[in-house]
Design an enzyme around this catalytic site. Sequence first.
Site, PDB file in Angstrom:
ATOM      1  CG  HIS A   1      -4.959  -2.857   6.840  1.00 16.61           C
ATOM      2  ND1 HIS A   1      -3.920  -3.276   6.544  1.00 16.61           N
ATOM      3  CD2 HIS A   1      -4.283  -1.039   7.058  1.00 16.61           C
ATOM      4  CE1 HIS A   1      -3.919  -2.679   5.885  1.00 16.61           C
ATOM      5  NE2 HIS A   1      -4.213  -1.462   5.874  1.00 16.61           N
TER       6      HIS A   1
ATOM      7  N   GLY B   1      -3.409   3.327  -4.754  1.00 17.81           N
ATOM      8  CA  GLY B   1      -3.259   4.169  -4.791  1.00 17.81           C
ATOM      9  C   GLY B   1      -5.473   5.030  -5.305  1.00 17.81           C
TER      10      GLY B   1
ATOM     11  CD  GLU C   1      -3.522  -6.585   8.037  1.00 18.51           C
ATOM     12  OE1 GLU C   1      -3.058  -5.828   7.675  1.00 18.51           O
ATOM     13  OE2 GLU C   1      -5.040  -6.709   7.760  1.00 18.51           O
TER      14      GLU C   1
ATOM     15  N   GLY D   1      -5.277   7.023   2.646  1.00 16.74           N
ATOM     16  CA  GLY D   1      -4.721   7.982   2.094  1.00 16.74           C
ATOM     17  C   GLY D   1      -6.457   8.735   1.638  1.00 16.74           C
TER      18      GLY D   1
ATOM     19  CD  GLN E   1      -9.829   3.491   0.245  1.00 16.13           C
ATOM     20  OE1 GLN E   1      -9.406   3.602  -1.285  1.00 16.13           O
ATOM     21  NE2 GLN E   1      -9.330   3.801   0.870  1.00 16.13           N
TER      22      GLN E   1
ATOM     23  CB  SER F   1      -0.755  -0.006   1.141  1.00 12.12           C
ATOM     24  OG  SER F   1      -1.617  -0.913   0.990  1.00 12.12           O
TER      25      SER F   1
ATOM     26  CB  CYS G   1      -7.399  -1.323   3.666  1.00 11.04           C
ATOM     27  SG  CYS G   1      -6.502   0.557   3.695  1.00 11.04           S
TER      28      CYS G   1
END
EC number: 6.3.5.5
Length: 407
Positions: free
Chosen positions: A378, A257, A380, A327, A287, A61, A283
């Site tokens: 996250h 991205g 994990e 982000g 989105q 990421s 994550c």
Amino acid sequence: MSQNESGTIAIPMYDKDDAVLVLEDGQVYVGEPYGALGETTGEIVFATGMTGYQETLTDPSYDRQIVVQTFPHIGDTGVNSEDPESSRIWVAGYIVRDPSPNVSNWRAEGSLDDDLAKNGIVGLSHIDTRKLVRHLRSAGVMRAGIFSGDALTDQATGALKTIEQLLEDVKNTPQMQGLSLYDEVSTKGTYTIEPCGEYEGKEPLYTVAAVDLGIKGMTPHRMAERGCRVHVVPSTITFAEIENLNPDGVFFSNGPGDPEQAGPEIELLRQVLDAGYPFFGICFGNQLLGRALGFGTYKLKFGHRGINQPVKDLTTGKVEVTAHNHGFAVDAPIGKQVDAPFENGKYGKVFVSHIDLNDDVVEGLQCVDIPAFSVQYHPEAAAGPHDAAYLFDRFCELMKNNSKEGK
């Protein structure tokens, strides 16, 4: 940066042995080279974890991002072959205040400095990272460049490059907003993680198709610990190929991205939802679920990156300390169930299940009428706390209660 008597910003002097950080807005920091010499540009961001730097460096990421560590002393425990979250370092550049000159850990196989140099990662040290981070918090993350060695010299004249020349390179770097990056970090072929721990050698309880958009190695491992066979598949997979795996559930991973540029993955996810497969996203996957349901996404001013973010699970009232690296965020209403906007509520009711307690950013989505949920952070925990590990149990329960006919 300091100001001179005239009130203008004083540009620091540097020489060929320095490393120079130039921000898009003209801020300049002069320090010492760390890792490889050369030039690198990207979006400059900061991570707030005190530990876990090796996991940070190898998190896909962070593709095309220069990472600033807010904790000043980095590198004490060296590097080893067990902690990386992927097969390579993904950060574009690395900035620390005070790199450790010594390595002291029983698992260490080398120093962080040497590992960065070996992998061609241009870094910088011995600057005021606290000042830099305060600037990024107020001005927002932006494009930046680190320059050292021959990158500081104009090869035509042999003279040191001017700040204006370095700044031009920075401004030629693409903005993160509008970039599609998940394809360049995804696996090129399918691989399988078999059940492990108490389930090792046994028939899997569930089969998961995990779409790799920048997946971290610990994520399929967490599922395997719960008896799952996990097929990690490339981002280019088709829905027909997912169906051929006969999965009990589908997972979309984290990744780099702008989610607005992930049109093919959003359409793939809608096919998954239409078919009734239980879905879990982390994550970037959160989105994409948001956009598949018809919500928008937006870029955060400076994002969430680190292993100490407080998140509230609105379904239980429990507060968790969580690991983040994002982000962008989903733009969805908090505090009520709403009809998912896509195609006049085709996917039924949905609500925000988790929020960040620092800024009320949406950190999770829960569908009511279809078996789908996601979180922005996250669970994990690589690196990070294990407060949110229950989410993998929730995914297994979702697969158990929504198994497709014939399974």
